[in-house]
Scaffold this motif. Structure first.
Motif, PDB file in Angstrom:
ATOM      1  N   LYS A 274       7.469   5.667 -11.133  1.00  0.00           N
ATOM      2  CA  LYS A 274       6.756   4.486 -10.637  1.00  0.00           C
ATOM      3  C   LYS A 274       7.753   3.692  -9.812  1.00  0.00           C
ATOM      4  O   LYS A 274       8.888   3.460 -10.220  1.00  0.00           O
ATOM      5  CB  LYS A 274       6.200   3.627 -11.784  1.00  0.00           C
ATOM      6  CG  LYS A 274       5.093   4.308 -12.548  1.00  0.00           C
ATOM      7  CD  LYS A 274       3.909   4.620 -11.675  1.00  0.00           C
ATOM      8  CE  LYS A 274       2.856   5.399 -12.449  1.00  0.00           C
ATOM      9  NZ  LYS A 274       1.820   5.945 -11.612  1.00  0.00           N
TER      10      LYS A 274
ATOM     11  N   ASN B  63       3.016   5.781  -5.814  1.00  0.00           N
ATOM     12  CA  ASN B  63       2.863   5.837  -7.272  1.00  0.00           C
ATOM     13  C   ASN B  63       1.681   6.692  -7.703  1.00  0.00           C
ATOM     14  O   ASN B  63       1.719   7.338  -8.737  1.00  0.00           O
ATOM     15  CB  ASN B  63       2.722   4.429  -7.851  1.00  0.00           C
ATOM     16  CG  ASN B  63       4.029   3.679  -7.853  1.00  0.00           C
ATOM     17  OD1 ASN B  63       5.105   4.256  -7.755  1.00  0.00           O
ATOM     18  ND2 ASN B  63       3.945   2.370  -7.937  1.00  0.00           N
ATOM     19  N   ASN B  64       0.620   6.689  -6.890  1.00  0.00           N
ATOM     20  CA  ASN B  64      -0.585   7.444  -7.232  1.00  0.00           C
ATOM     21  C   ASN B  64      -0.626   8.833  -6.596  1.00  0.00           C
ATOM     22  O   ASN B  64      -1.621   9.534  -6.728  1.00  0.00           O
ATOM     23  CB  ASN B  64      -1.828   6.653  -6.836  1.00  0.00           C
ATOM     24  CG  ASN B  64      -1.984   5.406  -7.657  1.00  0.00           C
ATOM     25  OD1 ASN B  64      -1.585   5.358  -8.819  1.00  0.00           O
ATOM     26  ND2 ASN B  64      -2.546   4.372  -7.071  1.00  0.00           N
TER      27      ASN B  64
ATOM     28  N   HIS C  55       3.712   1.663  -1.550  1.00  0.00           N
ATOM     29  CA  HIS C  55       4.168   1.912  -2.919  1.00  0.00           C
ATOM     30  C   HIS C  55       3.016   2.277  -3.846  1.00  0.00           C
ATOM     31  O   HIS C  55       3.184   3.120  -4.735  1.00  0.00           O
ATOM     32  CB  HIS C  55       4.952   0.710  -3.440  1.00  0.00           C
ATOM     33  CG  HIS C  55       6.232   0.542  -2.685  1.00  0.00           C
ATOM     34  ND1 HIS C  55       7.378   1.239  -2.992  1.00  0.00           N
ATOM     35  CD2 HIS C  55       6.535  -0.214  -1.608  1.00  0.00           C
ATOM     36  CE1 HIS C  55       8.337   0.923  -2.147  1.00  0.00           C
ATOM     37  NE2 HIS C  55       7.846   0.042  -1.301  1.00  0.00           N
ATOM     38  N   ARG C  56       1.853   1.681  -3.649  1.00  0.00           N
ATOM     39  CA  ARG C  56       0.692   2.054  -4.452  1.00  0.00           C
ATOM     40  C   ARG C  56       0.337   3.517  -4.208  1.00  0.00           C
ATOM     41  O   ARG C  56       0.099   4.283  -5.151  1.00  0.00           O
ATOM     42  CB  ARG C  56      -0.503   1.152  -4.130  1.00  0.00           C
ATOM     43  CG  ARG C  56      -1.663   1.332  -5.122  1.00  0.00           C
ATOM     44  CD  ARG C  56      -2.987   0.842  -4.550  1.00  0.00           C
ATOM     45  NE  ARG C  56      -3.402   1.615  -3.392  1.00  0.00           N
ATOM     46  CZ  ARG C  56      -3.895   2.865  -3.444  1.00  0.00           C
ATOM     47  NH1 ARG C  56      -4.026   3.495  -4.588  1.00  0.00           N
ATOM     48  NH2 ARG C  56      -4.258   3.489  -2.345  1.00  0.00           N
ATOM     49  N   SER C  57       0.329   3.928  -2.946  1.00  0.00           N
ATOM     50  CA  SER C  57       0.015   5.319  -2.601  1.00  0.00           C
ATOM     51  C   SER C  57       1.063   6.276  -3.145  1.00  0.00           C
ATOM     52  O   SER C  57       0.731   7.362  -3.630  1.00  0.00           O
ATOM     53  CB  SER C  57      -0.081   5.477  -1.080  1.00  0.00           C
ATOM     54  OG  SER C  57      -1.094   4.666  -0.553  1.00  0.00           O
TER      55      SER C  57
ATOM     56  N   GLU D 164       0.834  -1.208   0.000  1.00  0.00           N
ATOM     57  CA  GLU D 164       0.000   0.000   0.000  1.00  0.00           C
ATOM     58  C   GLU D 164       0.867   1.256   0.000  1.00  0.00           C
ATOM     59  O   GLU D 164       0.518   2.264  -0.614  1.00  0.00           O
ATOM     60  CB  GLU D 164      -0.943  -0.003   1.205  1.00  0.00           C
ATOM     61  CG  GLU D 164      -1.879   1.185   1.270  1.00  0.00           C
ATOM     62  CD  GLU D 164      -2.897   1.242   0.145  1.00  0.00           C
ATOM     63  OE1 GLU D 164      -3.564   2.293   0.004  1.00  0.00           O
ATOM     64  OE2 GLU D 164      -3.056   0.260  -0.607  1.00  0.00           O
TER      65      GLU D 164
END
Length: 168
Positions: free
Chosen positions: A93, A39-40, A35-37, A33
């Motif tokens: 990314k 990246n976004n 890394h997802r956060s 989460e």
């Protein structure tokens, strides 16, 4: 009677193992989460992964203490890098590899993972690869895991001239 004790003991051991596996799974989700956060660019979500007294250490790129400072830190980091590189935009990314979790106790754990990041400093520029390792400390508060400490060991940033191309 001894057979009942063996069954009770086995069940207790299995229960402990399931709890440990669930803790490792939850911490792995926490790291994903992050890394997802990142990246976004979801800074509030990212900050919510940290305790109120967490410590973030990115070495030469700065530090932050507590979830609020973590949010502000990431919100400003990309601008700081953009200014350092005289870029008009930062496109990146970030991906993790080899996440390892070590439970220290019922409510504490440590972990390490490697990261690879693809960066472009302008939309038409070459890509760069950034490589390093995160070392973490985690804490469970209630039934949820959080970052108590995240430390970055940044290895290098190198040109990746055969990097991103669009269309493929």
């Amino acid at each position: 009677m001894p057979e009942e004790l063996d069954t009770a003991s086995t069940l207790k051991q299995l229960e402990k193992r399931v709890e440990e596996l669930e803790a490792v799974r939850d911490i792995t989700r926490l790291r994903a989460e992050f890394h997802r956060s990142l990246n976004n660019r979801e800074w509030d979500t990212l900050a919510g992964l940290f305790t109120d007294d967490a410590h973030l250490d990115y070495g030469e790129y700065g530090q932050a203490h507590g979830s609020r400072e973590v949010r502000d830190y990431y919100g400003q980091l990309l601008e700081q890098i953009r200014d350092m590189r005289n870029a008009t935009a930062i496109l990146l990314k970030n991906f993790i590899h080899g996440h390892q979790v070590h439970l220290q106790g019922e409510n504490t754990a440590t972990g390490v993972c490697f990261f690879e990041e693809q960066i472009r400093f302008n939309q038409d520029s070459h890509a760069f690869s950034s490589i390093g390792q995160f070392s973490d400390k985690y804490v469970r508060i209630g039934d949820r895991w959080y970052f108590a400490k995240v430390e970055l060991d940044h290895y290098w940033v190198v040109p990746d001239n055969d990097g991103w191309r669009w269309p493929w």
